[in-house]
Design a protein around this motif. Structure first.
Motif, mmCIF file in Angstrom:
data_model
loop_
_atom_site.group_PDB
_atom_site.id
_atom_site.type_symbol
_atom_site.label_atom_id
_atom_site.label_comp_id
_atom_site.label_asym_id
_atom_site.label_seq_id
_atom_site.Cartn_x
_atom_site.Cartn_y
_atom_site.Cartn_z
ATOM 1 N N ARG A 262 -15.260 5.381 20.633
ATOM 2 C CA ARG A 262 -13.809 5.191 20.704
ATOM 3 C C ARG A 262 -13.286 5.273 19.276
ATOM 4 N NH1 ARG A 262 -10.349 -0.236 22.364
ATOM 5 N NH2 ARG A 262 -8.271 0.751 22.277
ATOM 6 N N ALA A 263 -12.446 6.265 18.997
ATOM 7 C CA ALA A 263 -11.900 6.483 17.654
ATOM 8 C C ALA A 263 -10.426 6.080 17.652
ATOM 9 C CB ALA A 263 -12.045 7.943 17.251
ATOM 10 N N VAL A 264 -10.095 5.091 16.834
ATOM 11 C CA VAL A 264 -8.719 4.594 16.727
ATOM 12 C C VAL A 264 -8.243 4.814 15.299
ATOM 13 C CG1 VAL A 264 -7.206 2.576 16.934
ATOM 14 C CG2 VAL A 264 -9.145 2.860 18.497
ATOM 15 N N GLY A 265 -7.062 5.400 15.132
ATOM 16 C CA GLY A 265 -6.513 5.664 13.803
ATOM 17 C C GLY A 265 -5.065 5.237 13.700
ATOM 18 N N SER A 266 -4.692 4.688 12.537
ATOM 19 C CA SER A 266 -3.315 4.250 12.303
ATOM 20 C C SER A 266 -2.870 4.730 10.924
ATOM 21 C CB SER A 266 -3.221 2.727 12.387
ATOM 22 O OG SER A 266 -1.906 2.290 12.167
ATOM 23 N N PRO A 267 -1.715 5.391 10.803
ATOM 24 C CA PRO A 267 -1.255 5.907 9.516
ATOM 25 C C PRO A 267 -0.693 4.812 8.609
ATOM 26 C CG PRO A 267 0.337 6.430 11.217
ATOM 27 C CD PRO A 267 -0.819 5.782 11.907
ATOM 28 N N VAL A 268 -0.878 4.991 7.299
ATOM 29 C CA VAL A 268 -0.307 4.097 6.283
ATOM 30 C C VAL A 268 0.583 4.941 5.374
ATOM 31 C CG1 VAL A 268 -0.791 2.508 4.387
ATOM 32 C CG2 VAL A 268 -2.331 2.599 6.366
ATOM 33 N N SER A 269 1.847 4.565 5.267
ATOM 34 C CA SER A 269 2.821 5.358 4.512
ATOM 35 C C SER A 269 3.214 4.652 3.221
ATOM 36 C CB SER A 269 4.063 5.602 5.373
ATOM 37 O OG SER A 269 5.079 6.231 4.626
ATOM 38 N N ASP A 270 3.576 5.454 2.196
ATOM 39 C CA ASP A 270 4.108 4.885 0.956
ATOM 40 C C ASP A 270 5.630 4.836 0.980
ATOM 41 O OD1 ASP A 270 4.868 7.492 0.720
ATOM 42 O OD2 ASP A 270 3.859 7.864 -1.205
ATOM 43 N N GLY A 271 6.194 5.089 2.152
ATOM 44 C CA GLY A 271 7.641 5.087 2.296
ATOM 45 C C GLY A 271 8.218 6.465 2.542
ATOM 46 N N SER A 272 7.504 7.485 2.032
ATOM 47 C CA SER A 272 7.999 8.855 2.213
ATOM 48 C C SER A 272 6.996 9.750 2.926
ATOM 49 C CB SER A 272 8.325 9.459 0.844
ATOM 50 O OG SER A 272 7.167 9.502 0.019
ATOM 51 N N ARG A 273 5.716 9.399 2.840
ATOM 52 C CA ARG A 273 4.692 10.233 3.480
ATOM 53 C C ARG A 273 3.467 9.386 3.776
ATOM 54 N NH1 ARG A 273 0.960 11.990 -0.501
ATOM 55 N NH2 ARG A 273 1.539 11.280 -2.595
ATOM 56 N N VAL A 274 2.633 9.884 4.661
ATOM 57 C CA VAL A 274 1.386 9.195 5.003
ATOM 58 C C VAL A 274 0.360 9.464 3.910
ATOM 59 C CG1 VAL A 274 -0.530 9.073 6.642
ATOM 60 C CG2 VAL A 274 1.826 9.278 7.477
ATOM 61 N N VAL A 275 -0.152 8.414 3.313
ATOM 62 C CA VAL A 275 -1.128 8.558 2.227
ATOM 63 C C VAL A 275 -2.530 8.129 2.645
ATOM 64 C CG1 VAL A 275 0.616 8.282 0.428
ATOM 65 C CG2 VAL A 275 -0.541 6.258 1.337
ATOM 66 N N ARG A 276 -2.604 7.430 3.762
ATOM 67 C CA ARG A 276 -3.904 6.911 4.166
ATOM 68 C C ARG A 276 -3.932 6.709 5.679
ATOM 69 N NH1 ARG A 276 -7.993 4.781 1.416
ATOM 70 N NH2 ARG A 276 -6.808 5.027 -0.515
ATOM 71 N N LEU A 277 -5.104 6.902 6.247
ATOM 72 C CA LEU A 277 -5.336 6.552 7.635
ATOM 73 C C LEU A 277 -6.372 5.439 7.679
ATOM 74 C CD1 LEU A 277 -5.611 10.007 9.469
ATOM 75 C CD2 LEU A 277 -3.601 8.557 9.217
ATOM 76 N N ARG A 278 -6.134 4.465 8.530
ATOM 77 C CA ARG A 278 -7.098 3.380 8.715
ATOM 78 C C ARG A 278 -7.380 3.240 10.195
ATOM 79 N NH1 ARG A 278 -4.100 -0.960 4.804
ATOM 80 N NH2 ARG A 278 -4.875 -0.188 2.793
ATOM 81 N N GLY A 279 -8.589 2.836 10.496
ATOM 82 C CA GLY A 279 -8.900 2.690 11.911
ATOM 83 C C GLY A 279 -10.285 2.137 12.149
ATOM 84 N N THR A 280 -10.728 2.274 13.379
ATOM 85 C CA THR A 280 -12.037 1.771 13.783
ATOM 86 C C THR A 280 -12.789 2.855 14.546
ATOM 87 O OG1 THR A 280 -11.131 0.872 15.849
ATOM 88 C CG2 THR A 280 -11.254 -0.615 13.950
ATOM 89 N N LEU A 281 -14.100 2.710 14.547
ATOM 90 C CA LEU A 281 -14.970 3.587 15.336
ATOM 91 C C LEU A 281 -15.931 2.681 16.085
ATOM 92 C CD1 LEU A 281 -15.605 6.665 15.765
ATOM 93 C CD2 LEU A 281 -17.536 6.317 14.233
ATOM 94 N N GLN A 282 -15.956 2.803 17.401
ATOM 95 C CA GLN A 282 -16.788 1.935 18.231
ATOM 96 C C GLN A 282 -17.722 2.763 19.095
ATOM 97 O OE1 GLN A 282 -14.625 -0.570 20.932
ATOM 98 N NE2 GLN A 282 -16.374 -1.875 21.380
#
Length: 455
Positions: A262-282
């Protein structure tokens, strides 16, 4: 008072005597001690300022002699360990270390004297018994000839920080253990570089040694076909439109093992663009296989040609398959929640005996099978073969019963017809056998008569 300002002189005066001891005059000596007085005043002022700083400092201070005994302490140190200055002076610093750490004092203090400085964590025991954790920074004071004079040490109370760090470490350890038990790991992707940071559990899921460098590219290589296309599309959407994703995909690990994750991803933005993705792998392989097994079993039950009924421990219907709906002629809504006993009421004395035997067996937790005459929804009678089995949970208690029902009316009719034919055949065989025996007797009698005639 001079042109340069006020000056201080030390004046010495006395009488002058001749050889016979008579006073013949007066002498006087004046020495300018202004600079000395100013130096002494400055020294006293410096000592006063130092003493004020020493006593009013927000940091605990102590000074030890060459044996590790207190020769000076400030109020903050006294508050730190809960003792008055007079209770500390002349006592060895090790007396106030936590009991579990005291044996190491001599070795630590000797290293301090040899190196001339120290920075370390020390565990002290407060007067009320609780442990105090402090960060100690110290230096050794020496004279011009490099001989030991005393130590100077400051201590900062880090008990709360240490407790917080310990709690954080414990939480991290619990999360790690939870991740291992649940086969779930966390990851973070730097969009610009494509570099992936992950927990050890993510690496274990990939069958890669923890610590090896991971990138988005080599992570995607573990997926192929439709699964890779779905993951790549989800990642692009997360980066381009800040859309999170939650997918279940099949992958191949570094050792060639097929796994479901199960791959879950959530975007992290600096206010103007996505700079990082964080998530889990199960790793959900076991669950996926269990679901597939359950699905296969469900299909086998649902598509079984025999009628299947599941009841709770009280005998109320909780499930029927399509075959049973067809068999009974009743709708699903009419059956769910109904007491199974009402579907198999005895129609005669034989059925009444069967009913008692069936429910007695089930009450005792035993399987049962037998035949029942039932009346269909359209009024016609039919004969059913029932097999009922209790379902036991791991603790041994019965939670459900499974009943398999088959309409054996036609089979019974054919068996009875076959039996009639068998009986008729047996009658014919017996009749023919009798006829043959009689014919034989007649023939034998004729042969005897013929013999007598010719004789």
């Amino acid at each position: 008072l001079t042109a340069d300002g006020e000056r201080v002189f030390l004046s010495t005066k006395g009488p002058m005597h001749d050889a016979e001891g008579r006073v013949i005059g007066l002498y006087g000596v004046a020495r300018d001690i202004t600079d000395r007085i100013r130096t002494e005043d400055a020294l006293r002022d410096s000592e006063h300022r130092f003493r004020s700083l020493f006593e009013q400092s927000p940091v605990a201070y102590q000074s030890l002699d060459g044996e590790g005994r207190f020769i000076d302490v400030n109020p903050v140190l006294c508050d730190l360990i809960g003792h008055a200055p007079e209770a500390l002076m002349g006592r060895c610093f090790s007396d106030f270390w936590a009991p579990s750490a005291r044996d190491g004092f001599a070795r630590s203090f000797a290293a301090f004297l040899q190196q001339g400085h120290v920075q370390r964590e020390v565990h002290l025991q407060h007067r009320d018994g609780h442990e105090v954790v402090a960060w100690l920074v110290g230096r050794v004071q020496t004279d011009a000839r490099k001989r030991f004079v005393r130590t100077h040490c400051i201590l900062a109370d880090i008990t709360e920080r240490t407790v917080a760090a310990s709690a954080l470490k414990e939480r991290e350890e619990l999360l790690r253990e939870m991740g291992e038990m649940a086969h779930i790991g966390a990851w973070s992707l730097d969009v610009a570089s494509g570099r992936v940071t992950s927990t050890d559990e993510v690496m274990r899921i990939h069958d890669i040694a923890p610590g090896d460098e991971a990138t988005l590219a080599n992570g995607l290589e573990r997926f192929d076909g439709e699964h890779r296309r779905r993951l790549e599309s989800a990642i692009r959407s997360a980066i381009d439109t800040a859309q999170p994703y939650d997918l279940e995909l099949e992958m191949t690990s570094a050792t060639g093992r097929r796994k479901w994750v199960r791959a879950v991803g959530s975007p992290v933005s600096d206010g103007s663009r996505v700079v990082r993705l964080r998530g889990t792998l199960q790793d959900v392989t076991d669950r996926k296989q269990a679901e597939q097994s359950i699905h296969m079993l469900s299909q086998a039950v649902e598509q079984n040609p025999a009628g299947i009924v599941i009841t709770d421990s009280a005998g109320r219907v909780t499930y029927v398959n399509d075959a049973y709906l067809k068999l009974s002629g009743l709708g699903r809504r009419a059956l769910i929640g109904r007491d199974l006993r009402t579907l198999y009421l005895p129609s005669d004395q034989d059925d009444a005996h069967q009913t008692r035997a069936m429910w007695l067996a089930l009450d005792e937790g035993r399987a049962w099978q037998g035949e029942f005459t039932v009346r269909r929804a359209d009024g016609r009678e039919a004969l059913e073969f029932l097999g009922m089995t209790p379902i036991r949970q791991p603790d041994g208690h019965i939670s459900h019963y499974v009943t398999v029902a088959q309409d054996i009316s036609e089979r019974k009719r054919m068996e009875e017809e076959l039996q009639r034919h068998r009986n008729r055949l047996e009658e014919l065989v017996l009749s023919r056998t009798s006829e043959l025996a009689l014919a034989k007797e007649v023939a034998e009698a004729a042969n005897r008569s013929k013999s007598l005639f010719f004789a």
